[in-house]
Design an enzyme around this catalytic site. Structure first.
Site, PDB file in Angstrom:
ATOM      1  N   TRP A   1       0.823  -1.207   0.000  1.00  0.00           N
ATOM      2  CA  TRP A   1       0.000   0.000   0.000  1.00  0.00           C
ATOM      3  C   TRP A   1       0.858   1.258   0.000  1.00  0.00           C
ATOM      4  O   TRP A   1       0.378   2.349  -0.266  1.00  0.00           O
ATOM      5  CB  TRP A   1      -0.933   0.017   1.215  1.00  0.00           C
ATOM      6  CG  TRP A   1      -0.237   0.223   2.548  1.00  0.00           C
ATOM      7  CD1 TRP A   1       0.818  -0.479   3.052  1.00  0.00           C
ATOM      8  CD2 TRP A   1      -0.561   1.214   3.534  1.00  0.00           C
ATOM      9  NE1 TRP A   1       1.164  -0.010   4.292  1.00  0.00           N
ATOM     10  CE2 TRP A   1       0.341   1.024   4.610  1.00  0.00           C
ATOM     11  CE3 TRP A   1      -1.527   2.218   3.616  1.00  0.00           C
ATOM     12  CZ2 TRP A   1       0.313   1.821   5.758  1.00  0.00           C
ATOM     13  CZ3 TRP A   1      -1.555   3.003   4.769  1.00  0.00           C
ATOM     14  CH2 TRP A   1      -0.650   2.806   5.815  1.00  0.00           C
ATOM     15  N   ASP A   2       2.145   1.085   0.302  1.00  0.00           N
ATOM     16  CA  ASP A   2       3.078   2.206   0.324  1.00  0.00           C
ATOM     17  C   ASP A   2       2.984   3.031  -0.956  1.00  0.00           C
ATOM     18  O   ASP A   2       3.066   4.256  -0.922  1.00  0.00           O
ATOM     19  CB  ASP A   2       4.524   1.705   0.475  1.00  0.00           C
ATOM     20  CG  ASP A   2       4.734   0.802   1.671  1.00  0.00           C
ATOM     21  OD1 ASP A   2       3.773   0.132   2.082  1.00  0.00           O
ATOM     22  OD2 ASP A   2       5.863   0.741   2.174  1.00  0.00           O
TER      23      ASP A   2
ATOM     24  N   GLU B   1       0.686  -2.382  12.877  1.00  0.00           N
ATOM     25  CA  GLU B   1       0.824  -3.839  12.919  1.00  0.00           C
ATOM     26  C   GLU B   1       1.068  -4.379  14.323  1.00  0.00           C
ATOM     27  O   GLU B   1       1.292  -5.578  14.498  1.00  0.00           O
ATOM     28  CB  GLU B   1       1.921  -4.275  11.956  1.00  0.00           C
ATOM     29  CG  GLU B   1       1.544  -3.998  10.504  1.00  0.00           C
ATOM     30  CD  GLU B   1       2.661  -4.298   9.527  1.00  0.00           C
ATOM     31  OE1 GLU B   1       3.718  -4.795   9.970  1.00  0.00           O
ATOM     32  OE2 GLU B   1       2.479  -4.024   8.331  1.00  0.00           O
TER      33      GLU B   1
ATOM     34  N   LYS C   1       3.074   0.686  16.293  1.00  0.00           N
ATOM     35  CA  LYS C   1       4.296   0.610  15.492  1.00  0.00           C
ATOM     36  C   LYS C   1       4.466   1.881  14.660  1.00  0.00           C
ATOM     37  O   LYS C   1       5.576   2.339  14.415  1.00  0.00           O
ATOM     38  CB  LYS C   1       4.228  -0.612  14.568  1.00  0.00           C
ATOM     39  CG  LYS C   1       5.410  -0.767  13.629  1.00  0.00           C
ATOM     40  CD  LYS C   1       5.205  -1.944  12.686  1.00  0.00           C
ATOM     41  CE  LYS C   1       6.354  -2.067  11.691  1.00  0.00           C
ATOM     42  NZ  LYS C   1       6.104  -3.122  10.684  1.00  0.00           N
ATOM     43  N   GLN C   2       3.331   2.446  14.222  1.00  0.00           N
ATOM     44  CA  GLN C   2       3.374   3.580  13.306  1.00  0.00           C
ATOM     45  C   GLN C   2       2.051   4.337  13.377  1.00  0.00           C
ATOM     46  O   GLN C   2       1.128   3.948  14.082  1.00  0.00           O
ATOM     47  CB  GLN C   2       3.595   3.086  11.878  1.00  0.00           C
ATOM     48  CG  GLN C   2       2.465   2.202  11.352  1.00  0.00           C
ATOM     49  CD  GLN C   2       2.895   1.318  10.208  1.00  0.00           C
ATOM     50  OE1 GLN C   2       3.456   0.254  10.433  1.00  0.00           O
ATOM     51  NE2 GLN C   2       2.635   1.765   8.990  1.00  0.00           N
TER      52      GLN C   2
END
Length: 770
Positions: free
Chosen positions: A364-365, A495, A601-602
């Protein structure tokens, strides 16, 4: 013809903090979207006596490996796709008297490297010492052509420093399945390699190879020619060696201090089905030969350099007042352009074409972090990247059907050919938000370009089929006495939280996806598109109802969006008390331990704030930021640039700059300690977003294009160009004013903090204070 080369566009070895060989192999790669070449030790080849990770990677050229499961259930991927590591075109074999670099260990030391990003030329100097202490300098120039996507050029210069001896240079690439010394226990690094076969194509007058894969049944042709040397350089001869392998060699008497040059142009073919590659190999060689026949290394370099200069003319971001940030940002844009597939059948691997980290997969980046840059600066290339998703739409529909859904498209979380390759489904396939991410990117491209032909022919079908997925995977349910549309058992961008109910980011993206399907169904009501796609009024009404009733977890007391339903029940992890050696957490903690905590995580929910900036009061955005930032580890390279944008929008300027400066230097500073495995392509695009969406304050939506600048105090100005509906505008943003200049096009309206500004050919430059 003269090509500009400025120090501000160069990456000198002497100026880099890190000098580790594998890191340098990544930083000094050259590529063009079709092929990428790591900057390896030129004497290594397939010799394990030299420690390195060389390789030629071709975008989309992959093989399969069996996936082994302890317990395999229905729907698990059978195979793991992995990009192939081909022979290293940098490799050269050198003999001096009775010493041979192929059998004797020559010591190779870096003297200098310089990557000129204005031209794409990599210039290197090595000092090479033989076991018998003969020393020579080896100068190498190389590039991957942007003018001809199949062409790679390399030139060697040999300069003896302490001997007068007979020297022989040999250029033969008689191996495949590149050997490397690289070992890595990082779970994010794919250690698998494909199985390939190399066959020489005989009697062609130049070395030509057919490379085929065992399981994916792909084939490509690789051929190369030596430049025609003229005195005083020795002649290069086409020959067959003792193993009946074809190549080039040159034997001459070398004198200390003298310099001899040898250049080669490679033509790396397109990917074909194996049967076609075998049957038509002679024809493919002939076609490839046209790229490198009757030309020279310099001619092809100059042609490629012109394309690079055009790229910078339209895509550069100029920062006045911060040279370190400027260099890093230009490196990021350079690598983005080197990594993007340009044939509609490939995308951008997560590591670009600089290594086999993540198996060479597309994520998806591309759509969320990289597409904005291309849509705003190179819309033709952006369209090709989106066409990859259109060409794999049928596969996505098949996967949805095999998954058990009656309708819709379910795009692969990670893939090369369109089929799912993620064996860890908790943090892979369950990230269903990718379907809405792709639809979002289609809409963003259309909003920026106004490309209605693309929307009608390709884009709407992607939007519709991904919307149909949500109607199948989600359902209506009652929560707290109210009817809602819910989407359960998903993994959002974070994640460290897997298989949750009603992830806010996923739900808001799905809501947008559904509303797009409804919007364009209404817009195309008198068009044949709806009948061709079997769209009924009832289906659209149901999508509208689902979007309107979408459950979006929200805490009214704290005035924050909740990452997912029941997230508040989890204890918060105090990140400040975690030993620094335990980061990234995924390498040191069992996933179930991480799933039990409020720890990210992000960026996750914050991403929703960034992608949908309108309609969120500043107090709410600030509350979201202050809630989620303390529990975010930024273990993903995608995270800090997003927090930089969020911090800028809520007025936390110092934090915004700090996050951005760390994000933009991810690869040059090796801040995640894994650049050796390849660049972080998503982070490259996210850094551009950090400048344009963050500090420049670009807000793009269907009503109007607007800016709300918030420049860092250290910056005097930023300057960049954007393309909007066929217009190209130059934006120069100072601390208190914005200059907008129409470079081409019929004119456009822009808003600066709600002040309307119109630029048109007769009034092409406007100044607006803020």
């Amino acid at each position: 013809m003269r090509i500009e080369q400025s120090p501000e566009f160069q990456i000198h070895l002497q100026n880099l903090r890190h000098k580790e060989p594998l890191y340098l192999e990544t930083i000094y790669n050259v590529g063009n979207g079709h092929l990428g070449v790591r900057d390896s030790n030129p004497l290594q080849g397939n010799n394990l006596d030299y420690i390195g990770s060389p390789g030629l990677f071709v975008n989309g050229f992959f093989d399969y490996n069996d996936v082994s499961y302890g317990e395999k259930y229905t729907g698990y991927p059978e195979n793991d796709q992995v990009i192939n590591r081909l022979c290293d075109p940098r490799y050269i074999r050198i003999k001096i008297a009775d010493e041979d670099s192929a059998t004797d260990h020559f010591q190779v030391d870096n003297i200098d490297k310089n990557l000129d990003m204005q031209t794409g030329l990599l210039h290197e100097i090595f000092s090479v010492t033989t076991p018998e202490n003969r020393n020579f300098n080896l100068v190498i120039e190389s590039f991957a052509s942007l003018s001809k996507q199949n062409v790679y050029g390399i030139k060697y210069s040999i300069i003896p420093t302490n001997f007068d001896e007979e020297v022989e240079i040999i250029k033969v690439h008689d191996y495949i399945n590149q050997q490397t010394h690289q070992q890595n226990e990082d779970v994010r690094v794919n250690q698998s390699v494909g199985q390939m076969q190399l066959d020489f194509i005989h009697d062609n007058g130049q070395p030509s190879y057919l490379v085929t894969t065992f399981r994916s049944q792909q084939g490509l042709i690789l051929t190369y020619q030596a430049g025609e040397n003229k005195l005083p350089d020795p002649p290069i001869e086409y020959f067959m060696d003792e193993d009946r392998h074809y190549g080039y060699h040159s034997k001459y008497f070398a004198k200390r201090g003298s310099q001899k040059e040898f250049s080669f142009l490679f033509a790396v073919g397109d990917i074909h089905p194996l049967v076609n590659a075998q049957m038509y190999s002679d024809q493919y060689v002939s076609a490839l030969d046209n790229y490198i026949r009757d030309t020279t290394f310099r001619s092809e370099l100059m042609a490629s350099a012109q394309v690079w200069q055009t790229f910078w003319l339209h895509s550069d971001v100029v920062i006045d007042g911060d040279p370190a940030i400027q260099q890093s940002l230009r490196f990021n844009l350079f690598e983005l352009n080197q990594s993007a597939g340009r044939d509609e059948y490939t995308s951008i691997p997560a590591k670009g074409l600089t290594g086999n980290g993540y198996g060479g997969h597309f994520f998806w980046d591309t759509e969320i972090f990289m597409m904005p840059f291309f849509s705003y600066t190179q819309p033709k290339l952006a369209k090709k990247l989106l066409m990859f998703r259109y060409h794999t739409l049928q596969i996505a529909k098949e996967q949805a059907s095999e998954f058990g859904l009656k309708k819709g498209a379910m795009y692969a979380w990670r893939t090369i050919n369109g089929y799912e390759s993620s064996s860890y489904w908790l943090a892979g396939m369950a990230q269903f938000h990718i379907n809405a991410d792709i639809a979002f990117s289609v809409e963003q491209y259309y909003t920026i370009t106004g490309d209605e032909e693309f929307l009608k022919k390709y884009g709407y079908e992607i939007i519709l089929e991904t919307a149909r997925f949500w109607m199948q995977y989600g359902n209506f349910a009652e929560i707290n006495g109210k009817q809602h549309f819910v989407i359960n058992k998903v993994t959002g961008p974070d994640e460290y939280s897997a298989l949750v109910d009603n992830n806010y980011y996923t739900n808001v993206m799905a809501q947008f996806n559904l509303r797009l399907a409804v919007k364009y169904a209404t817009q195309f009501s008198n068009d044949d598109i709806l009948s061709q796609l079997n769209v009924s009024g009832k289906e659209i009404d149901q999508m509208k109802e689902a979007a309107d009733l979408m459950y979006l977890p929200f805490d009214k007391e704290k005035n924050i969006k909740i990452q997912y339903q029941d997230f508040e029940q989890l204890p918060r992890m105090d990140i400040s008390k975690v030993d620094q050696s335990k980061f990234p957490l995924l390498l040191h903690y069992h996933p179930l331990m991480l799933y039990r905590y409020q720890v990210n995580k992000q960026a996750d929910t914050i991403m929703a704030d960034i992608l949908f900036p309108l309609g969120n009061p500043i107090e709410e955005l600030k509350a979201d930021y202050e809630f989620y930032e303390p529990i975010t580890t930024h273990d993903s390279s995608l995270s800090k640039a997003m927090y930089a944008i969020a911090a800028s929008r809520v007025g936390k300027h110092r934090q915004s700059y700090d996050f951005f400066s760390q994000a933009v230097k991810t690869d040059l500073m090796n801040s995640h300690h894994n650049t050796q495995n390849g660049i972080h392509a998503g982070s490259l695009g996210a850094a551009w977003m950090g400048v344009v969406y963050g500090f420049a304050g670009i807000v793009n939506n269907a009503k109007h294009f607007s800016l709300e600048p918030k420049l860092p105090s250290a910056w005097n100005s930023i300057k960049f160009k954007l393309r909007l509906h066929g217009n190209e505008c130059l934006f120069t943003i100072y601390q208190d004013e914005v200059q907008i200049e129409l470079m081409s096009g019929k004119g456009i309206e822009v808003y600066v903090y709600n002040k309307r500004v119109k630029v048109e050919p007769e009034n092409s430059k406007m100044v607006c204070e803020y």
